[in-house]
Write a protein that holds these residues in place. Structure first.
Motif, PDB file in Angstrom:
ATOM      1  N   GLN A  58      79.019  25.081  43.868  1.00  0.00           N
ATOM      2  CA  GLN A  58      79.429  24.224  42.488  1.00  0.00           C
ATOM      3  C   GLN A  58      80.688  24.942  42.043  1.00  0.00           C
ATOM      4  OE1 GLN A  58      75.806  24.250  40.281  1.00  0.00           O
ATOM      5  NE2 GLN A  58      75.201  22.372  40.691  1.00  0.00           N
ATOM      6  N   GLU A  59      80.699  26.271  42.127  1.00  0.00           N
ATOM      7  CA  GLU A  59      81.902  27.056  41.436  1.00  0.00           C
ATOM      8  C   GLU A  59      83.033  26.760  42.334  1.00  0.00           C
ATOM      9  OE1 GLU A  59      80.755  31.156  41.208  1.00  0.00           O
ATOM     10  OE2 GLU A  59      79.709  30.753  39.524  1.00  0.00           O
ATOM     11  N   LYS A  60      82.894  26.649  43.793  1.00  0.00           N
ATOM     12  CA  LYS A  60      84.070  26.469  44.665  1.00  0.00           C
ATOM     13  C   LYS A  60      84.444  24.988  44.355  1.00  0.00           C
ATOM     14  CE  LYS A  60      83.858  27.562  48.951  1.00  0.00           C
ATOM     15  NZ  LYS A  60      83.398  27.705  50.311  1.00  0.00           N
ATOM     16  N   ARG A  61      83.563  23.879  44.172  1.00  0.00           N
ATOM     17  CA  ARG A  61      83.820  22.623  43.908  1.00  0.00           C
ATOM     18  C   ARG A  61      84.704  22.521  42.614  1.00  0.00           C
ATOM     19  NH1 ARG A  61      79.618  19.027  41.413  1.00  0.00           N
ATOM     20  NH2 ARG A  61      80.691  20.198  39.742  1.00  0.00           N
ATOM     21  N   GLU A  62      84.236  23.322  41.571  1.00  0.00           N
ATOM     22  CA  GLU A  62      84.922  23.325  40.240  1.00  0.00           C
ATOM     23  C   GLU A  62      86.388  23.849  40.313  1.00  0.00           C
ATOM     24  OE1 GLU A  62      82.359  25.251  37.516  1.00  0.00           O
ATOM     25  OE2 GLU A  62      80.895  23.774  37.465  1.00  0.00           O
ATOM     26  N   LEU A  63      86.536  24.947  41.265  1.00  0.00           N
ATOM     27  CA  LEU A  63      87.755  25.551  41.436  1.00  0.00           C
ATOM     28  C   LEU A  63      88.643  24.581  42.088  1.00  0.00           C
ATOM     29  CD1 LEU A  63      89.713  27.889  41.230  1.00  0.00           C
ATOM     30  CD2 LEU A  63      88.540  28.750  43.178  1.00  0.00           C
ATOM     31  N   ALA A  64      88.154  23.553  43.076  1.00  0.00           N
ATOM     32  CA  ALA A  64      89.022  23.003  43.996  1.00  0.00           C
ATOM     33  C   ALA A  64      89.412  21.723  42.999  1.00  0.00           C
ATOM     34  CB  ALA A  64      88.111  22.364  45.150  1.00  0.00           C
ATOM     35  N   ASP A  65      88.568  21.413  42.178  1.00  0.00           N
ATOM     36  CA  ASP A  65      88.939  20.249  41.171  1.00  0.00           C
ATOM     37  C   ASP A  65      90.218  20.664  40.294  1.00  0.00           C
ATOM     38  OD1 ASP A  65      87.191  18.744  42.294  1.00  0.00           O
ATOM     39  OD2 ASP A  65      85.698  19.016  40.360  1.00  0.00           O
ATOM     40  N   ARG A  66      89.968  22.016  40.024  1.00  0.00           N
ATOM     41  CA  ARG A  66      91.043  22.540  39.023  1.00  0.00           C
ATOM     42  C   ARG A  66      92.681  22.485  39.923  1.00  0.00           C
ATOM     43  NH1 ARG A  66      88.598  27.848  35.862  1.00  0.00           N
ATOM     44  NH2 ARG A  66      86.760  26.431  34.790  1.00  0.00           N
ATOM     45  N   MET A  67      92.283  23.091  40.929  1.00  0.00           N
ATOM     46  CA  MET A  67      93.611  23.401  41.755  1.00  0.00           C
ATOM     47  C   MET A  67      94.153  21.799  42.363  1.00  0.00           C
ATOM     48  SD  MET A  67      92.335  26.478  44.084  1.00  0.00           S
ATOM     49  CE  MET A  67      93.945  26.497  44.968  1.00  0.00           C
ATOM     50  N   ASP A  90      99.990  17.927  38.509  1.00  0.00           N
ATOM     51  CA  ASP A  90     100.944  18.216  37.641  1.00  0.00           C
ATOM     52  C   ASP A  90     102.244  18.605  38.114  1.00  0.00           C
ATOM     53  OD1 ASP A  90      98.947  17.464  35.919  1.00  0.00           O
ATOM     54  OD2 ASP A  90      98.309  19.424  35.367  1.00  0.00           O
ATOM     55  N   ARG A  91     102.382  19.480  39.189  1.00  0.00           N
ATOM     56  CA  ARG A  91     103.614  19.664  39.774  1.00  0.00           C
ATOM     57  C   ARG A  91     103.934  18.932  40.817  1.00  0.00           C
ATOM     58  NH1 ARG A  91     100.017  24.719  40.332  1.00  0.00           N
ATOM     59  NH2 ARG A  91      99.773  23.980  42.600  1.00  0.00           N
ATOM     60  N   GLY A  92     103.460  17.595  40.602  1.00  0.00           N
ATOM     61  CA  GLY A  92     104.181  16.744  41.722  1.00  0.00           C
ATOM     62  C   GLY A  92     103.762  17.066  43.260  1.00  0.00           C
ATOM     63  N   GLN A  93     102.736  17.894  43.683  1.00  0.00           N
ATOM     64  CA  GLN A  93     102.565  18.314  45.154  1.00  0.00           C
ATOM     65  C   GLN A  93     101.513  17.288  45.551  1.00  0.00           C
ATOM     66  OE1 GLN A  93     102.036  22.452  43.911  1.00  0.00           O
ATOM     67  NE2 GLN A  93     103.786  22.871  45.100  1.00  0.00           N
ATOM     68  N   ASP A  94     101.871  16.122  45.851  1.00  0.00           N
ATOM     69  CA  ASP A  94     100.658  15.305  46.165  1.00  0.00           C
ATOM     70  C   ASP A  94     100.004  15.522  47.376  1.00  0.00           C
ATOM     71  OD1 ASP A  94     101.441  13.797  44.074  1.00  0.00           O
ATOM     72  OD2 ASP A  94     102.706  12.414  45.171  1.00  0.00           O
ATOM     73  N   LEU A  95     100.593  16.175  48.515  1.00  0.00           N
ATOM     74  CA  LEU A  95      99.801  16.409  49.822  1.00  0.00           C
ATOM     75  C   LEU A  95      98.947  17.396  49.312  1.00  0.00           C
ATOM     76  CD1 LEU A  95     102.621  16.279  52.573  1.00  0.00           C
ATOM     77  CD2 LEU A  95     100.774  14.764  52.141  1.00  0.00           C
ATOM     78  N   LEU A  96      99.414  18.604  48.578  1.00  0.00           N
ATOM     79  CA  LEU A  96      98.595  19.616  48.547  1.00  0.00           C
ATOM     80  C   LEU A  96      97.381  19.150  47.596  1.00  0.00           C
ATOM     81  CD1 LEU A  96      97.960  22.730  48.709  1.00  0.00           C
ATOM     82  CD2 LEU A  96      99.253  22.914  46.652  1.00  0.00           C
ATOM     83  N   ALA A 122      91.688  17.893  47.106  1.00  0.00           N
ATOM     84  CA  ALA A 122      90.465  16.768  46.633  1.00  0.00           C
ATOM     85  C   ALA A 122      89.598  16.720  47.753  1.00  0.00           C
ATOM     86  CB  ALA A 122      91.434  15.555  46.406  1.00  0.00           C
ATOM     87  N   GLU A 123      89.949  16.911  49.054  1.00  0.00           N
ATOM     88  CA  GLU A 123      89.153  16.740  50.397  1.00  0.00           C
ATOM     89  C   GLU A 123      88.068  18.077  50.251  1.00  0.00           C
ATOM     90  OE1 GLU A 123      91.859  16.608  53.606  1.00  0.00           O
ATOM     91  OE2 GLU A 123      92.332  14.532  53.236  1.00  0.00           O
TER      92      GLU A 123
END
Length: 328
Positions: free
Chosen positions: A280-289, A295-301, A306-307
């Motif tokens: 759950q912590e890893k999912r929350e961190l992935a959501d933040r990233m 926000d930075r416009g880095q759509d591929l990243l 998201a995956e």
């Protein structure tokens, strides 16, 4: 003037045991010529109120056990937290020996000690409780010529301990707790005491381990075959005391197969809860990233994060199903 007991009655109880012990002690006759030792599974820390509870029922005096205290006829002694209640040379021994099924005081430790020391002058009583504590010790009492008694499972709030004892052997008495005490005392008065069977090497070894003789634990690996299992208490190898029934490690921790299975189930559950928290912590961190990359416009990243978040969500759902409804 105090009188040494003619016989020894040892009683074990666990879940639902306070009510059963109240009934049992309340049914003991006032002219009791035996001493009674009681083990109820207790938390390791904090005082026990068991002696004061039992003191309010019946006519027999009840006290918390004290190390080195001589046994006296017509008295009830209760175990104290974090010590095995044992007997030696007509006296009480409070031991910090290894736990049995995770417990100290342990029911089997008391029963085994009484059987080794008192032979056919012992009566063992198994009352309400879960799992199979007391069965191994009651078997030793029976082998030494002592009396065996079990609370009627229909009378017990938790019938597993009585049921397991009944499944393992033919016992002398099966009665509701309030009737067991008087019936047991009557049998002790009228029975013919036979010559006790010799104490087996294994029973003698386990009694020494229960008493805290640390050097005795080295004999475990020579007297018991390896089981291929691991002790939940210390992580050391377990050795087989009784095939498919009981185990001990080199430290001396003892487990029945049923208690070991439950403990291993709990360990698996604890590991799953820990894994769920981390996922759950890893999912929350992935959501933040993911949000930061957008926000930075880095759509591929952002798509990569998201995956990863979706993968962690799926893993968390699998873990929740394994853990059951409580994790929802």
């Amino acid at each position: 003037m105090t009188t040494p007991p003619a016989n020894l009655i040892v009683v074990g109880a666990s879940a639902g045991g306070v009510e059963a012990l109240r009934d049992f002690v309340g049914g003991l006759p006032a002219d009791l010529s035996a001493a009674v030792l009681v083990v109820l599974h207790l938390p390791r820390r904090g005082p026990s109120a068991l002696a004061s509870i039992l003191r309010r029922v019946g006519t027999v005096p009840v006290d918390a056990a004290e190390n080195g205290e001589p046994l006296v006829a017509g008295r009830v002694y209760t175990a104290v937290p974090d010590h095995h209640l044992l007997v030696a040379d007509g006296r009480i021994l409070l031991s910090n020996g290894p736990t049995e099924n995770g417990h100290r005081p342990g029911i089997d430790a008391l029963f085994r000690s009484a059987a080794v020391s008192w032979g056919p002058r012992v009566a063992g009583v198994v009352l309400s409780g879960t799992l199979d504590d007391g069965t191994a010790g009651l078997t030793v009492i029976r082998a030494r010529g002592g009396l065996t008694a079990v609370q009627d499972p229909e009378d017990a709030n938790y019938p597993s301990m009585p049921e397991n004892a009944l499944a393992a052997m033919d016992v002398d008495l099966v009665l509701p707790a309030e009737k067991l005490g008087r019936a047991l005392v009557e049998q002790l008065r009228t029975r013919t005491v036979a010559t006790p069977a010799p104490v087996s090497q294994l029973d003698a070894l386990e009694a020494r381990i229960d008493a805290g003789e640390r050097n005795s634990t080295e004999e475990v690996k020579t007297m018991m075959p390896a089981s291929g299992l691991i002790c939940p208490d210390c992580g050391g190898p377990l050795f087989t005391a009784e095939p498919d029934r009981r185990f001990r490690c080199r430290i001396g921790h003892a487990w029945t197969a049923e208690a070991l299975l439950l403990e291993e189930h709990l360990e698996v559950e604890r590991a799953l809860w820990s894994a769920l928290r981390l996922v759950q912590e890893k999912r929350e961190l992935a959501d933040r990233m993911h949000a930061a990359a957008l926000d930075r416009g880095q759509d591929l990243l952002a798509e990569t994060y998201a995956e990863r978040g979706a993968e962690h969500s799926h893993t968390a759902e699998v873990l929740r199903r394994l853990l059951g409804p409580r994790s929802a």
